[in-house]
Scaffold this motif. Structure first.
Motif, PDB file in Angstrom:
ATOM      1  N   ALA A   6       0.817  -1.216   0.000  1.00  0.00           N
ATOM      2  CA  ALA A   6       0.000   0.000   0.000  1.00  0.00           C
ATOM      3  C   ALA A   6       0.844   1.257   0.000  1.00  0.00           C
ATOM      4  CB  ALA A   6      -0.922   0.029   1.223  1.00  0.00           C
ATOM      5  N   ALA A   7       0.376   2.241  -0.759  1.00  0.00           N
ATOM      6  CA  ALA A   7       0.890   3.604  -0.655  1.00  0.00           C
ATOM      7  C   ALA A   7       0.006   4.269   0.395  1.00  0.00           C
ATOM      8  CB  ALA A   7       0.776   4.322  -1.993  1.00  0.00           C
ATOM      9  N   ILE A   8       0.609   4.965   1.318  1.00  0.00           N
ATOM     10  CA  ILE A   8      -0.135   5.571   2.421  1.00  0.00           C
ATOM     11  C   ILE A   8      -0.114   7.089   2.258  1.00  0.00           C
ATOM     12  CG2 ILE A   8      -0.333   5.789   4.929  1.00  0.00           C
ATOM     13  CD1 ILE A   8      -0.560   2.883   4.186  1.00  0.00           C
ATOM     14  N   ASP A   9      -1.297   7.678   2.140  1.00  0.00           N
ATOM     15  CA  ASP A   9      -1.395   9.130   2.011  1.00  0.00           C
ATOM     16  C   ASP A   9      -0.919   9.778   3.313  1.00  0.00           C
ATOM     17  OD1 ASP A   9      -2.006  11.656   1.059  1.00  0.00           O
ATOM     18  OD2 ASP A   9      -4.129  11.254   0.725  1.00  0.00           O
ATOM     19  N   THR A  10      -0.361  10.958   3.190  1.00  0.00           N
ATOM     20  CA  THR A  10       0.196  11.675   4.340  1.00  0.00           C
ATOM     21  C   THR A  10      -0.840  11.873   5.441  1.00  0.00           C
ATOM     22  OG1 THR A  10       1.601  12.827   2.761  1.00  0.00           O
ATOM     23  CG2 THR A  10       1.548  13.710   4.997  1.00  0.00           C
ATOM     24  N   ASN A  11      -2.101  12.123   5.072  1.00  0.00           N
ATOM     25  CA  ASN A  11      -3.131  12.379   6.091  1.00  0.00           C
ATOM     26  C   ASN A  11      -3.342  11.171   7.001  1.00  0.00           C
ATOM     27  OD1 ASN A  11      -5.359  10.711   4.863  1.00  0.00           O
ATOM     28  ND2 ASN A  11      -5.202  12.240   3.254  1.00  0.00           N
ATOM     29  N   VAL A  12      -3.121   9.971   6.490  1.00  0.00           N
ATOM     30  CA  VAL A  12      -3.276   8.754   7.296  1.00  0.00           C
ATOM     31  C   VAL A  12      -2.144   8.663   8.317  1.00  0.00           C
ATOM     32  CG1 VAL A  12      -3.340   6.221   7.230  1.00  0.00           C
ATOM     33  CG2 VAL A  12      -4.525   7.553   5.467  1.00  0.00           C
ATOM     34  N   LEU A  13      -0.932   8.985   7.864  1.00  0.00           N
ATOM     35  CA  LEU A  13       0.236   8.967   8.742  1.00  0.00           C
ATOM     36  C   LEU A  13       0.076   9.981   9.874  1.00  0.00           C
ATOM     37  CD1 LEU A  13       2.610   7.121   8.134  1.00  0.00           C
ATOM     38  CD2 LEU A  13       3.837   9.080   7.225  1.00  0.00           C
ATOM     39  N   VAL A  14      -0.295  11.207   9.522  1.00  0.00           N
ATOM     40  CA  VAL A  14      -0.464  12.264  10.518  1.00  0.00           C
ATOM     41  C   VAL A  14      -1.552  11.872  11.520  1.00  0.00           C
ATOM     42  CG1 VAL A  14      -1.235  14.649  10.889  1.00  0.00           C
ATOM     43  CG2 VAL A  14       0.379  14.127   9.048  1.00  0.00           C
ATOM     44  N   SER A  15      -2.668  11.390  11.017  1.00  0.00           N
ATOM     45  CA  SER A  15      -3.777  10.995  11.876  1.00  0.00           C
ATOM     46  C   SER A  15      -3.362   9.883  12.844  1.00  0.00           C
ATOM     47  CB  SER A  15      -4.957  10.550  11.013  1.00  0.00           C
ATOM     48  OG  SER A  15      -6.004  10.099  11.822  1.00  0.00           O
ATOM     49  N   ALA A  16      -2.618   8.910  12.346  1.00  0.00           N
ATOM     50  CA  ALA A  16      -2.165   7.804  13.206  1.00  0.00           C
ATOM     51  C   ALA A  16      -1.260   8.324  14.325  1.00  0.00           C
ATOM     52  CB  ALA A  16      -1.427   6.760  12.380  1.00  0.00           C
ATOM     53  N   ASP A  23      -7.535   1.950  18.899  1.00  0.00           N
ATOM     54  CA  ASP A  23      -8.367   1.203  17.952  1.00  0.00           C
ATOM     55  C   ASP A  23      -8.758   2.027  16.718  1.00  0.00           C
ATOM     56  OD1 ASP A  23      -9.929   2.875  19.460  1.00  0.00           O
ATOM     57  OD2 ASP A  23     -11.534   1.427  19.812  1.00  0.00           O
ATOM     58  N   ALA A  24      -8.239   3.253  16.608  1.00  0.00           N
ATOM     59  CA  ALA A  24      -8.516   4.059  15.413  1.00  0.00           C
ATOM     60  C   ALA A  24      -7.955   3.324  14.194  1.00  0.00           C
ATOM     61  CB  ALA A  24      -7.877   5.434  15.548  1.00  0.00           C
ATOM     62  N   ALA A  25      -8.692   3.372  13.092  1.00  0.00           N
ATOM     63  CA  ALA A  25      -8.271   2.662  11.879  1.00  0.00           C
ATOM     64  C   ALA A  25      -6.892   3.115  11.406  1.00  0.00           C
ATOM     65  CB  ALA A  25      -9.305   2.840  10.769  1.00  0.00           C
ATOM     66  N   THR A  26      -6.602   4.417  11.515  1.00  0.00           N
ATOM     67  CA  THR A  26      -5.288   4.903  11.068  1.00  0.00           C
ATOM     68  C   THR A  26      -4.167   4.306  11.922  1.00  0.00           C
ATOM     69  OG1 THR A  26      -5.567   6.890  12.432  1.00  0.00           O
ATOM     70  CG2 THR A  26      -6.125   7.082  10.083  1.00  0.00           C
ATOM     71  N   VAL A  27      -4.427   4.169  13.218  1.00  0.00           N
ATOM     72  CA  VAL A  27      -3.440   3.576  14.131  1.00  0.00           C
ATOM     73  C   VAL A  27      -3.254   2.096  13.787  1.00  0.00           C
ATOM     74  CG1 VAL A  27      -2.946   2.985  16.548  1.00  0.00           C
ATOM     75  CG2 VAL A  27      -3.909   5.233  15.977  1.00  0.00           C
ATOM     76  N   GLN A  28      -4.351   1.422  13.469  1.00  0.00           N
ATOM     77  CA  GLN A  28      -4.267   0.006  13.091  1.00  0.00           C
ATOM     78  C   GLN A  28      -3.467  -0.181  11.804  1.00  0.00           C
ATOM     79  OE1 GLN A  28      -8.072  -2.043  13.108  1.00  0.00           O
ATOM     80  NE2 GLN A  28      -8.782  -0.771  14.791  1.00  0.00           N
ATOM     81  N   VAL A  29      -3.653   0.720  10.837  1.00  0.00           N
ATOM     82  CA  VAL A  29      -2.889   0.664   9.578  1.00  0.00           C
ATOM     83  C   VAL A  29      -1.401   0.844   9.895  1.00  0.00           C
ATOM     84  CG1 VAL A  29      -2.372   1.944   7.448  1.00  0.00           C
ATOM     85  CG2 VAL A  29      -4.741   1.379   8.015  1.00  0.00           C
ATOM     86  N   PHE A  30      -1.096   1.832  10.709  1.00  0.00           N
ATOM     87  CA  PHE A  30       0.286   2.115  11.106  1.00  0.00           C
ATOM     88  C   PHE A  30       0.891   0.898  11.806  1.00  0.00           C
ATOM     89  CE2 PHE A  30       3.417   4.751  13.541  1.00  0.00           C
ATOM     90  CZ  PHE A  30       4.000   5.365  12.449  1.00  0.00           C
ATOM     91  N   ARG A  31       0.135   0.292  12.715  1.00  0.00           N
ATOM     92  CA  ARG A  31       0.600  -0.888  13.451  1.00  0.00           C
ATOM     93  C   ARG A  31       0.857  -2.054  12.482  1.00  0.00           C
ATOM     94  NH1 ARG A  31      -3.575  -2.109  16.823  1.00  0.00           N
ATOM     95  NH2 ARG A  31      -3.151  -0.245  17.992  1.00  0.00           N
ATOM     96  N   LEU A  40       4.690  -0.843   3.043  1.00  0.00           N
ATOM     97  CA  LEU A  40       4.499   0.512   2.558  1.00  0.00           C
ATOM     98  C   LEU A  40       5.306   0.747   1.287  1.00  0.00           C
ATOM     99  CD1 LEU A  40       3.925   3.478   4.738  1.00  0.00           C
ATOM    100  CD2 LEU A  40       5.591   3.774   2.949  1.00  0.00           C
ATOM    101  N   LEU A  41       4.640   1.239   0.274  1.00  0.00           N
ATOM    102  CA  LEU A  41       5.288   1.609  -0.986  1.00  0.00           C
ATOM    103  C   LEU A  41       5.566   3.104  -0.923  1.00  0.00           C
ATOM    104  CD1 LEU A  41       2.866  -0.243  -3.430  1.00  0.00           C
ATOM    105  CD2 LEU A  41       5.069  -1.061  -2.569  1.00  0.00           C
ATOM    106  N   TYR A  42       6.748   3.512  -1.351  1.00  0.00           N
ATOM    107  CA  TYR A  42       7.056   4.939  -1.299  1.00  0.00           C
ATOM    108  C   TYR A  42       7.911   5.369  -2.488  1.00  0.00           C
ATOM    109  CZ  TYR A  42      11.753   3.762   0.387  1.00  0.00           C
ATOM    110  OH  TYR A  42      13.024   3.269   0.502  1.00  0.00           O
ATOM    111  N   HIS A  43       7.977   6.676  -2.646  1.00  0.00           N
ATOM    112  CA  HIS A  43       8.807   7.338  -3.650  1.00  0.00           C
ATOM    113  C   HIS A  43       9.453   8.500  -2.903  1.00  0.00           C
ATOM    114  CE1 HIS A  43       9.552  10.268  -6.896  1.00  0.00           C
ATOM    115  NE2 HIS A  43       9.696   9.213  -7.672  1.00  0.00           N
TER     116      HIS A  43
END
Length: 139
Positions: A6-16, A23-31, A40-43
């Motif tokens: 997955a490519a993770i948008d910046t807003n998801v990272l900041v929110s996490a 139990d927030a979904a963004t925290v779960q993605v980060f975990r 994580l896919l990145y450029h």
């Protein structure tokens, strides 16, 4: 164990990073990234945006936390050099995130964002909670 790209948008990272709820979904993605279930896919352009946004004074994130996150992304993520899609987005700064996910689409990659309206409507683009449903076999 299922591994999802997955490519993770910046807003998801900041929110996490700002979330108080485990139990927030963004925290779960980060975990899931740290558990190795989500790759994580990145450029380089994405890394530059992550760094710039995470260091904004309004977020009050400790420098050590920003450095740790960036180091983990480089260590555990996969760098992608995408082909241009020619897609025109509402916010063209988001294009790199979309193109990175598109580049690895044949491998099942997704783009995880809290701003779905900024991207074309496609199953490539998912919310953090949809990503967790995919990872947990519910979708």
């Amino acid at each position: 164990m299922m591994r999802q790209l997955a490519a993770i948008d910046t807003n998801v990272l900041v929110s996490a990073l700002l979330s108080k709820g485990e139990d927030a979904a963004t925290v779960q993605v980060f975990r899931a990234i740290f558990e190795g279930r989500l790759i994580l896919l990145y450029h380089q352009q994405m890394l530059a945006e992550y760094e710039e946004v995470l260091r904004r004074p309004k977020f009050h994130l400790p420098e050590e936390a920003v450095r740790s996150v960036m180091s983990a992304i480089r260590q555990f993520g996969i760098e992608v050099d995408p082909s241009p899609t020619g897609e025109i987005l509402i916010d063209m700064d988001d294009l790199i995130f979309y193109e990175v996910a598109m580049e690895k689409r044949k491998d099942g990659a997704r783009l995880v964002t809290g701003n779905q309206r900024h991207f074309p409507i496609t199953d490539l683009v998912v919310t953090p909670s949809e990503m967790m449903d995919i990872l947990n076999g519910r979708k």
